[in-house]
Motif scaffolding. Structure first.
Motif, PDB file in Angstrom:
ATOM      1  N   LYS A  20       0.780  -1.101   0.034  1.00  0.00           N
ATOM      2  CA  LYS A  20      -0.146   0.020   0.042  1.00  0.00           C
ATOM      3  C   LYS A  20       0.762   1.092  -0.106  1.00  0.00           C
ATOM      4  O   LYS A  20       1.959   1.286   0.563  1.00  0.00           O
ATOM      5  CB  LYS A  20      -0.760  -0.147   1.324  1.00  0.00           C
ATOM      6  CG  LYS A  20      -2.158   1.010   1.217  1.00  0.00           C
ATOM      7  CD  LYS A  20      -3.326   0.479   0.919  1.00  0.00           C
ATOM      8  CE  LYS A  20      -4.385   1.479   0.683  1.00  0.00           C
ATOM      9  NZ  LYS A  20      -5.319   1.654   1.922  1.00  0.00           N
ATOM     10  N   ARG A  21       0.432   2.084  -0.875  1.00  0.00           N
ATOM     11  CA  ARG A  21       1.315   3.583  -0.911  1.00  0.00           C
ATOM     12  C   ARG A  21       0.864   4.516   0.210  1.00  0.00           C
ATOM     13  O   ARG A  21      -0.240   4.409   0.191  1.00  0.00           O
ATOM     14  CB  ARG A  21       1.374   3.982  -2.238  1.00  0.00           C
ATOM     15  CG  ARG A  21       1.620   3.098  -3.274  1.00  0.00           C
ATOM     16  CD  ARG A  21       1.309   3.192  -4.751  1.00  0.00           C
ATOM     17  NE  ARG A  21       1.430   4.503  -5.210  1.00  0.00           N
ATOM     18  CZ  ARG A  21       2.364   5.079  -6.103  1.00  0.00           C
ATOM     19  NH1 ARG A  21       3.037   4.494  -6.848  1.00  0.00           N
ATOM     20  NH2 ARG A  21       2.108   6.520  -6.410  1.00  0.00           N
ATOM     21  N   ASP A  23      -0.078   7.315  -0.761  1.00  0.00           N
ATOM     22  CA  ASP A  23      -1.102   8.131  -1.489  1.00  0.00           C
ATOM     23  C   ASP A  23      -2.585   7.440  -1.449  1.00  0.00           C
ATOM     24  O   ASP A  23      -3.418   8.013  -2.166  1.00  0.00           O
ATOM     25  CB  ASP A  23      -0.689   8.759  -2.855  1.00  0.00           C
ATOM     26  CG  ASP A  23      -0.176   7.438  -3.652  1.00  0.00           C
ATOM     27  OD1 ASP A  23       0.016   7.632  -4.930  1.00  0.00           O
ATOM     28  OD2 ASP A  23      -0.668   6.521  -3.477  1.00  0.00           O
ATOM     29  N   TYR A  25      -2.853   4.658  -3.072  1.00  0.00           N
ATOM     30  CA  TYR A  25      -2.926   3.561  -4.146  1.00  0.00           C
ATOM     31  C   TYR A  25      -2.218   2.240  -3.502  1.00  0.00           C
ATOM     32  O   TYR A  25      -1.454   2.281  -2.605  1.00  0.00           O
ATOM     33  CB  TYR A  25      -2.306   4.141  -5.229  1.00  0.00           C
ATOM     34  CG  TYR A  25      -3.479   4.947  -6.093  1.00  0.00           C
ATOM     35  CD1 TYR A  25      -3.740   6.388  -5.582  1.00  0.00           C
ATOM     36  CD2 TYR A  25      -4.106   4.568  -7.349  1.00  0.00           C
ATOM     37  CE1 TYR A  25      -4.586   7.401  -6.310  1.00  0.00           C
ATOM     38  CE2 TYR A  25      -4.856   5.640  -7.981  1.00  0.00           C
ATOM     39  CZ  TYR A  25      -5.159   6.746  -7.626  1.00  0.00           C
ATOM     40  OH  TYR A  25      -5.887   7.573  -8.342  1.00  0.00           O
ATOM     41  N   HIS A  26      -2.249   1.452  -4.582  1.00  0.00           N
ATOM     42  CA  HIS A  26      -1.436   0.242  -4.290  1.00  0.00           C
ATOM     43  C   HIS A  26      -0.134   0.195  -5.154  1.00  0.00           C
ATOM     44  O   HIS A  26      -0.507   0.336  -6.573  1.00  0.00           O
ATOM     45  CB  HIS A  26      -2.310  -1.018  -4.287  1.00  0.00           C
ATOM     46  CG  HIS A  26      -3.065  -1.349  -3.018  1.00  0.00           C
ATOM     47  ND1 HIS A  26      -4.305  -0.626  -2.955  1.00  0.00           N
ATOM     48  CD2 HIS A  26      -2.980  -2.148  -2.052  1.00  0.00           C
ATOM     49  CE1 HIS A  26      -4.960  -0.816  -1.765  1.00  0.00           C
ATOM     50  NE2 HIS A  26      -4.188  -1.934  -1.333  1.00  0.00           N
ATOM     51  N   GLU A 130      -1.743   9.819 -16.249  1.00  0.00           N
ATOM     52  CA  GLU A 130      -1.876   9.342 -14.711  1.00  0.00           C
ATOM     53  C   GLU A 130      -2.998  10.100 -14.004  1.00  0.00           C
ATOM     54  O   GLU A 130      -3.410   9.301 -12.962  1.00  0.00           O
ATOM     55  CB  GLU A 130      -0.334   9.523 -14.440  1.00  0.00           C
ATOM     56  CG  GLU A 130      -0.227   8.811 -12.842  1.00  0.00           C
ATOM     57  CD  GLU A 130       1.042   9.469 -12.305  1.00  0.00           C
ATOM     58  OE1 GLU A 130       1.928   9.767 -13.050  1.00  0.00           O
ATOM     59  OE2 GLU A 130       1.252   9.325 -10.986  1.00  0.00           O
ATOM     60  N   ALA A 134      -5.366   4.825 -13.465  1.00  0.00           N
ATOM     61  CA  ALA A 134      -4.221   4.095 -13.328  1.00  0.00           C
ATOM     62  C   ALA A 134      -3.632   3.432 -14.447  1.00  0.00           C
ATOM     63  O   ALA A 134      -2.441   3.130 -14.721  1.00  0.00           O
ATOM     64  CB  ALA A 134      -3.926   3.450 -12.061  1.00  0.00           C
ATOM     65  N   LYS A 150       1.669   3.100  -9.467  1.00  0.00           N
ATOM     66  CA  LYS A 150       0.298   2.700  -9.506  1.00  0.00           C
ATOM     67  C   LYS A 150      -0.119   1.942 -10.946  1.00  0.00           C
ATOM     68  O   LYS A 150      -1.523   1.711 -10.889  1.00  0.00           O
ATOM     69  CB  LYS A 150      -0.515   4.107  -9.586  1.00  0.00           C
ATOM     70  CG  LYS A 150      -0.308   5.011  -8.103  1.00  0.00           C
ATOM     71  CD  LYS A 150      -1.010   6.209  -8.141  1.00  0.00           C
ATOM     72  CE  LYS A 150      -0.849   6.937  -9.398  1.00  0.00           C
ATOM     73  NZ  LYS A 150      -1.687   8.332  -9.336  1.00  0.00           N
ATOM     74  N   THR A 176     -13.453  -0.754  -9.567  1.00  0.00           N
ATOM     75  CA  THR A 176     -12.037  -0.939  -9.166  1.00  0.00           C
ATOM     76  C   THR A 176     -11.661  -0.441  -7.808  1.00  0.00           C
ATOM     77  O   THR A 176     -10.860  -1.273  -7.087  1.00  0.00           O
ATOM     78  CB  THR A 176     -11.055  -0.167 -10.273  1.00  0.00           C
ATOM     79  OG1 THR A 176     -11.838  -0.064 -11.655  1.00  0.00           O
ATOM     80  CG2 THR A 176      -9.621  -0.276  -9.981  1.00  0.00           C
ATOM     81  N   GLY A 177     -12.111   0.778  -7.210  1.00  0.00           N
ATOM     82  CA  GLY A 177     -11.661   1.054  -6.077  1.00  0.00           C
ATOM     83  C   GLY A 177     -11.967   0.281  -4.962  1.00  0.00           C
ATOM     84  O   GLY A 177     -11.252  -0.098  -3.944  1.00  0.00           O
ATOM     85  N   TYR A 180      -9.746  -2.741  -4.745  1.00  0.00           N
ATOM     86  CA  TYR A 180      -8.512  -2.543  -4.021  1.00  0.00           C
ATOM     87  C   TYR A 180      -8.568  -2.373  -2.632  1.00  0.00           C
ATOM     88  O   TYR A 180      -7.931  -2.916  -1.961  1.00  0.00           O
ATOM     89  CB  TYR A 180      -7.829  -1.470  -4.808  1.00  0.00           C
ATOM     90  CG  TYR A 180      -6.901  -1.653  -5.842  1.00  0.00           C
ATOM     91  CD1 TYR A 180      -7.252  -1.399  -7.285  1.00  0.00           C
ATOM     92  CD2 TYR A 180      -5.584  -2.515  -5.672  1.00  0.00           C
ATOM     93  CE1 TYR A 180      -6.578  -1.733  -8.393  1.00  0.00           C
ATOM     94  CE2 TYR A 180      -4.766  -2.472  -7.073  1.00  0.00           C
ATOM     95  CZ  TYR A 180      -5.399  -2.369  -8.302  1.00  0.00           C
ATOM     96  OH  TYR A 180      -4.637  -2.599  -9.469  1.00  0.00           O
TER      97      TYR A 180
END
Ligand SMILES: C[C@@](CO)(OP(=O)(O)O)[C@H](O)COP(=O)(O)OP(=O)(O)OC[C@H]1O[C@@H](n2ccc(N)nc2=O)[C@H](O)[C@@H]1O
Ligand SMILES: Nc1ncnc2c1ncn2[C@@H]1O[C@H](COP(=O)(O)OP(=O)(O)O)[C@@H](O)[C@H]1O
Length: 285
Positions: A20-21, A23, A25-26, A130, A134, A150, A176-177, A180
């Motif tokens: 996991k980032r 920000d 995102y993964h 971007e 992603a 991402k 999508t969200g 994740y």
């Protein structure tokens, strides 16, 4: 006179989630492949507004459409005042794991960069893309590529052999969200060997590519929709060399050595309420 651009869908031959980032995102590493299935976009001049008409699917033509967002983003980046009229003919199922919205956004950036004479390079378009999603950087590059970060770090790979695909789209979509967000590391996650996949592609080894198919997000979407596991099995029973969910799903694809064998797999597939699409990999403009 309208200028026509094709927005090709994509499948993930692999998708690995590394962490996991900060920000939100993964961090991912995935091998992605463009396919012939495409939306068509026709661009014609307009005074000052961005006007979108959509055919083929029920989708908002408003400011939340990724075609609109791409045109607006490029217009401000290129200090352009003119508008544009876009006729969008949708064939790619929406929110299906096939990157349809991302493909439309990428096609819009490439088309208007050319039509408005802004002249951004591919890497400059990728930086813009971007901001739209992603998968947009991959859709800008197209072909066979490895994506990291991402999804915005894209590296071209040697082209895949002319594989056939049977796309099976169940009668529901997946955000999508939400997939994740629900992802958790653990023994249920089937992680790909990306190096082995790249080697199989480089060697044109079709069975090797089929054996290397793996998607870490399958563990999430199949828990939400257990019927996806049965779809994967039915594709193998119908003769596919391998089967995998694409992206965050729900589309599952069966891989075959060529388009003709994809057609015979589709003919043998025991369909219930799914939609079937036969296509092939796409590698060069
Ligand atoms: C395209 C939309 C609707 O317009 O999809 P949905 O949210 O409806 O699924 C997104 O809102 C448009 O925002 P954006 O976040 O750029 O979309 P995508 O790149 O497709 O990612 C959707 C969501 O998936 C998660 N995500 C995506 C990629 C990645 N490497 N790690 C992630 O965690 C993030 O929560 C991200 O917000
Ligand atoms: N031109 C477009 N085509 C498809 N989806 C779009 C478009 N513009 C915005 N969207 C939105 O993007 C989301 C999913 O995009 P899409 O790329 O089709 O999904 P996926 O990445 O799962 O294939 C949906 O919520 C859809 O409403």
């Amino acid at each position: 006179m309208a200028i026509k651009f094709l927005a090709r869908a994509k499948v993930n031959l692999t998708l690995d989630v590394l962490g996991k980032r900060p920000d939100g995102y993964h961090e991912v590493e995935m091998v992605m492949q463009s396919v012939e299935l495409h939306d068509t976009l026709e661009f014609s001049p307009a005074e000052k507004d961005i006007v979108i008409t959509i055919e083929g699917m029920d989708l908002s033509p408003g400011a939340d459409n990724l075609v609109y967002r791409a045109a607006e983003l490029l217009r401000s980046r290129g200090c352009v005042r003119s508008g544009v009229k876009v006729r969008l003919i949708k064939n790619i199922p929406v929110a299906a794991g096939l990157g349809g919205g991302s493909a439309d956004a990428a096609a819009t950036l490439k088309a208007l960069n050319q039509i408005w004479g802004i002249g951004l390079s591919m890497s400059e378009l990728i930086v813009l893309g971007e901001q739209l999603g992603a998968d947009v950087p991959f859709c800008l590059l197209g072909g066979t590529a490895l994506a990291r970060g991402k999804g915005e770090q894209v590296f071209r790979l040697p082209p895949c052999p002319p594989l056939g695909l049977v796309l099976v789209k169940p009668p529901f979509s997946v955000s999508t969200g939400s997939v994740y967000q629900a992802f958790r590391f653990g023994p249920a996650v089937e992680r790909p060997d990306n190096q082995a996949m790249v080697e199989a592609i480089r060697a044109n080894n079709i069975l090797g590519i089929a054996r290397c198919l793996a998607n870490a997000l399958e563990s999430v979407t199949t828990r939400m929709h257990p019927e996806l596991t049965r779809i994967k099995e039915k594709l193998i029973e119908a003769g596919a060399a391998g089967s995998l969910m694409s992206g965050s799903g729900p589309t599952v694809f069966g891989l075959t050595p060529d388009l003709a064998s994809a057609r015979s797999v589709a003919a043998r597939y025991k369909k219930t309420d799914e939609k079937l699409l036969v296509t092939s990999v796409f590698n060069t403009e």
